[in-house]
Design an enzyme around this catalytic site. Sequence first.
Site, PDB file in Angstrom:
ATOM      1  N   GLU A 146      52.037 -19.495 -38.358  1.00 56.46           N
ATOM      2  CA  GLU A 146      50.727 -19.039 -38.827  1.00 56.46           C
ATOM      3  C   GLU A 146      50.237 -17.840 -38.034  1.00 56.46           C
ATOM      4  OE1 GLU A 146      47.665 -22.021 -38.764  1.00 56.46           O
ATOM      5  OE2 GLU A 146      49.056 -23.535 -39.487  1.00 56.46           O
TER       6      GLU A 146
ATOM      7  N   CYS B  64      45.331 -13.100 -34.482  1.00 52.81           N
ATOM      8  CA  CYS B  64      45.667 -14.253 -33.639  1.00 52.81           C
ATOM      9  C   CYS B  64      47.127 -14.607 -33.905  1.00 52.81           C
ATOM     10  CB  CYS B  64      44.734 -15.402 -34.014  1.00 52.81           C
ATOM     11  SG  CYS B  64      45.095 -16.938 -33.175  1.00 52.81           S
TER      12      CYS B  64
ATOM     13  N   CYS C 171      54.397 -26.976 -30.628  1.00 51.84           N
ATOM     14  CA  CYS C 171      53.873 -26.896 -29.263  1.00 51.84           C
ATOM     15  C   CYS C 171      54.193 -28.187 -28.534  1.00 51.84           C
ATOM     16  CB  CYS C 171      52.357 -26.679 -29.303  1.00 51.84           C
ATOM     17  SG  CYS C 171      51.619 -26.393 -27.681  1.00 51.84           S
TER      18      CYS C 171
ATOM     19  N   CYS D 236      47.812 -31.657 -26.800  1.00 49.78           N
ATOM     20  CA  CYS D 236      46.352 -31.796 -26.714  1.00 49.78           C
ATOM     21  C   CYS D 236      45.878 -32.678 -27.875  1.00 49.78           C
ATOM     22  CB  CYS D 236      45.684 -30.428 -26.774  1.00 49.78           C
ATOM     23  SG  CYS D 236      46.161 -29.348 -25.412  1.00 49.78           S
TER      24      CYS D 236
ATOM     25  N   CYS E 204      44.254 -31.220 -31.176  1.00 49.28           N
ATOM     26  CA  CYS E 204      44.903 -30.066 -31.815  1.00 49.28           C
ATOM     27  C   CYS E 204      45.819 -30.487 -32.954  1.00 49.28           C
ATOM     28  CB  CYS E 204      45.695 -29.292 -30.767  1.00 49.28           C
ATOM     29  SG  CYS E 204      46.573 -27.870 -31.439  1.00 49.28           S
TER      30      CYS E 204
ATOM     31  N   CYS F  76      43.670 -23.684 -35.560  1.00 51.46           N
ATOM     32  CA  CYS F  76      44.958 -23.989 -34.947  1.00 51.46           C
ATOM     33  C   CYS F  76      45.903 -24.946 -35.681  1.00 51.46           C
ATOM     34  CB  CYS F  76      44.668 -24.561 -33.561  1.00 51.46           C
ATOM     35  SG  CYS F  76      46.070 -24.490 -32.482  1.00 51.46           S
TER      36      CYS F  76
HETATM   37  N1  SAH Z   1      48.173 -23.308 -26.122  1.00 53.54           N
HETATM   38  C1  SAH Z   1      47.196 -22.296 -25.903  1.00 53.54           C
HETATM   39  C2  SAH Z   1      46.906 -21.423 -27.112  1.00 53.54           C
HETATM   40  C3  SAH Z   1      46.863 -22.079 -28.462  1.00 53.54           C
HETATM   41  S1  SAH Z   1      45.466 -23.092 -28.814  1.00 53.54           S
HETATM   42  C4  SAH Z   1      45.914 -22.928 -25.373  1.00 53.54           C
HETATM   43  O1  SAH Z   1      45.867 -24.139 -25.249  1.00 53.54           O
HETATM   44  O2  SAH Z   1      44.999 -22.210 -25.002  1.00 53.54           O
HETATM   45  C5  SAH Z   1      44.140 -21.968 -29.014  1.00 53.54           C
HETATM   46  C6  SAH Z   1      42.775 -22.528 -28.695  1.00 53.54           C
HETATM   47  O3  SAH Z   1      42.328 -23.420 -29.742  1.00 53.54           O
HETATM   48  C7  SAH Z   1      42.724 -23.342 -27.415  1.00 53.54           C
HETATM   49  O4  SAH Z   1      41.567 -23.031 -26.710  1.00 53.54           O
HETATM   50  C8  SAH Z   1      42.691 -24.741 -27.935  1.00 53.54           C
HETATM   51  O5  SAH Z   1      42.200 -25.636 -26.981  1.00 53.54           O
HETATM   52  C9  SAH Z   1      41.810 -24.590 -29.164  1.00 53.54           C
HETATM   53  N2  SAH Z   1      41.885 -25.665 -30.140  1.00 53.54           N
HETATM   54  C10 SAH Z   1      42.956 -26.336 -30.575  1.00 53.54           C
HETATM   55  N3  SAH Z   1      42.613 -27.261 -31.486  1.00 53.54           N
HETATM   56  C11 SAH Z   1      41.277 -27.162 -31.646  1.00 53.54           C
HETATM   57  C12 SAH Z   1      40.319 -27.855 -32.441  1.00 53.54           C
HETATM   58  N4  SAH Z   1      40.692 -28.839 -33.241  1.00 53.54           N
HETATM   59  N5  SAH Z   1      39.029 -27.485 -32.340  1.00 53.54           N
HETATM   60  C13 SAH Z   1      38.659 -26.475 -31.512  1.00 53.54           C
HETATM   61  N6  SAH Z   1      39.504 -25.792 -30.731  1.00 53.54           N
HETATM   62  C14 SAH Z   1      40.805 -26.144 -30.791  1.00 53.54           C
END
Ligand code: SAH
Length: 341
Positions: free
Chosen positions: A90, A103, A110, A114, A117, A331
């Site tokens: 994406e 972006c 990944c 998290c 995510c 994301c």
């Molecule tokens: N792995 C890297 C970059 C990809 S995620 C990182 O963790 O920073 C990009 C951003 O989106 C990160 O700040 C992540 O915490 C956030 N993110 C992921 N899922 C999300 C969600 N469901 N709601 C809000 N932010 C989210």
Amino acid sequence: MNKIKDYTIDELKEEMTKLGEKPFRATQIWEWIYKENVASFDEMTNLSIELRNKLKDNYEIGTYKIIRKLESKDGTKKFLFDILDGNAIETVLMDYKFGKSICVSTQVGCKMGCKFCASTGIDFVRSLSSGEIVEQILAVQREEHVKVSNVVYMGIGEPLDNYDNVVKSLKILNDPKGLNIGARHISISTSGLVPKIKKLADEKLQCTLSISLHATTNEKRSEMMPVNKAYPIEELIDACKYYIEKTGRRISFEYALAKDNNDNLDDAKRLVKLLKGMVAHVNLIPINKIENGKYIKSTNENILKFRDFLNENGIVATVRRELGSDIDAACGQLRRKNLEE
Ligand code: SAH
């Protein structure tokens, strides 16, 4: 076969020498790729047909195909690209007053896990090469006839888990002969791989570092982000201070607010304490609820209270505009949907 977009210009000069060509051919090829943004070797019309064939025999040009393109009411566009090996990634194009921002994804899937995510729960496949990162920008520019001014490494994947390719892609973006995007217009976002943050600091690039913080106690952060068990908050903050010291750049902290989870005043107080004295900026993000996810968005009232508390206590904080929420721009949601289908 090797991908031609994986080479810096100096590396490509060496490649040309190996092929028995003059090094300046590399400069011509770079112009076709990064200035003219051609999709095939055949379009490189100031090269002889013989050389074009040689290039085709030795390298892939790696032009992405668009599987899906979604457009939001707010102008945000989301692309699902076929990256030519059966995988899809994406990329998102956002329209801001200051210009076009893109972006990019850095991995197919990944490993970070998290909990909030959309990439969690589907398999990690592989890291992208530097050329595969850069092609996302080229493909969008080709399709949209725009010039991208800002790049954020905030798509799928953990950029610092693909360190070498990410740094190399940055250098290609930076190169005046390449896309000529200044480091100050590039942000890298990380879940907090401490040793790699320090390594990045030592590169002394001028890019912005974004830290996905999301919580203020190790207990809470480990629950939301397993990476915190390896690199707890204190070590992360130390690494951030090191980054600021080495680069002179401020750091952006991402904080996704989830109702009854990390959005009360005690969290805000701890956040002030953690970031006090740092050259930092906090980006508050209303958390995007994912399918079957346990975290839900904070109320607007809480989000604004949280922001005001930070600002009143000397921490610059803004609420991130939710772009593209009508097209699953958050994301990993589109890739996930595509895999499910
Ligand atoms: N792995 C890297 C970059 C990809 S995620 C990182 O963790 O920073 C990009 C951003 O989106 C990160 O700040 C992540 O915490 C956030 N993110 C992921 N899922 C999300 C969600 N469901 N709601 C809000 N932010 C989210």
